[in-house]
Design a protein around this motif. Structure first.
Motif: not given
Length: 248
Positions: A172-175, A34-39, A195-206
């Motif tokens: 693009t290179w990393l993907l 998976e590619f998961v981003s945290m924002i 985050a949207v371009f790279m990820s399968d899922r995005i985790v939003l921390l509040s």
């Protein structure tokens, strides 16, 4: 490799000797490949989570496991926001450093040169970091993390200091590298489009220590054209609204 964070809490003592709660009962699963981003806003614990996964910090409660085994220092590859290349070492020596400090890991010069060629840096193998552009330095830093041989890579805002054009090229290179190797990536960014371009899922921390996940249902492989698509823009706007709600 499946990464499981279960009921993890972490706090530290501030200058006034008061307890500062950074994470409370955090639960997160990242599956193999998976590619998961945290924002999230600054101070919501994104970098702290990565340091806990690396073993640089210890949770005060909860567990962090990889394939069911408790993590130990050195179980994952880690790339901080700043490349931290050793300024006195040539690029090829910088990316081979894991073989010097990691027990049981051998990185031959042939393997290092092969990877440098694949990412367009072979002609700079004998250059010092100061002789490379920001994007080239980040490629070298990523290779250093990659050559640790770890199945999970933690990337803390690796493109945050790059100009807009170089950032898009690096995304693009990393993907392309990630898709080829089928590695697991946990990625921190403040750039919602990234985050949207790279990820399968995005985790939003509040700020209230809660966590929300957003699935990115965009086709792969991702191309620059996708960044101009209606679907991507709508997802970005959705995230913007969520973060704005957190700030209210």
């Amino acid at each position: 490799m499946t990464l499981l964070i279960k009921d993890v809490s972490y706090s530290f003592m501030n200058e006034d000797k008061q307890k500062n709660q950074v994470l409370s009962g955090l639960n997160l699963t990242v599956e193999q490949g998976e590619f998961v981003s945290m924002i999230g806003r600054s101070g919501t614990g994104k970098s702290t989570i990565l340091k806990l996964i690396t073993g640089l910090l210890k949770p005060e409660a909860g567990t962090i496991t990889i394939h069911g085994k408790s993590i130990t220092l050195g179980d994952v590859g880690y790339m901080p926001q700043h490349d931290l290349l050793l300024p006195w070492r040539r690029i090829i020596d910088n990316i081979m450093i894991a073989g010097e400090v990691q027990k049981g890991l051998t990185i031959t010069k042939e393997k290092a040169r092969s990877w440098l060629e694949r990412v367009g840096l072979l002609e700079y193998e004998n250059a010092l970091p100061k002789q490379l552009s920001g994007g080239m330095r980040q490629r070298a830093a990523f290779l250093r993390a990659l050559l640790t041989g770890k199945g999970i890579l933690l990337l803390d805002e690796p493109f945050g200091a790059l100009d807009a054009l170089t950032k898009k090229e690096m995304q693009t290179w990393l993907l392309s590298i990630w898709q080829e190797l089928d590695q697991t990536i946990l990625f921190i960014t403040h750039d919602l489009e990234e985050a949207v371009f790279m990820s399968d899922r995005i985790v939003l921390l509040s700020p209230d220590r809660s966590l929300e996940e957003v699935v990115v249902d965009l086709p792969r492989p991702r191309t620059q054209e996708i960044q101009r698509s209606t679907e991507l823009l709508m997802l970005r706007q959705k995230l913007e609204k969520k973060i704005a709600h957190d700030n209210s």
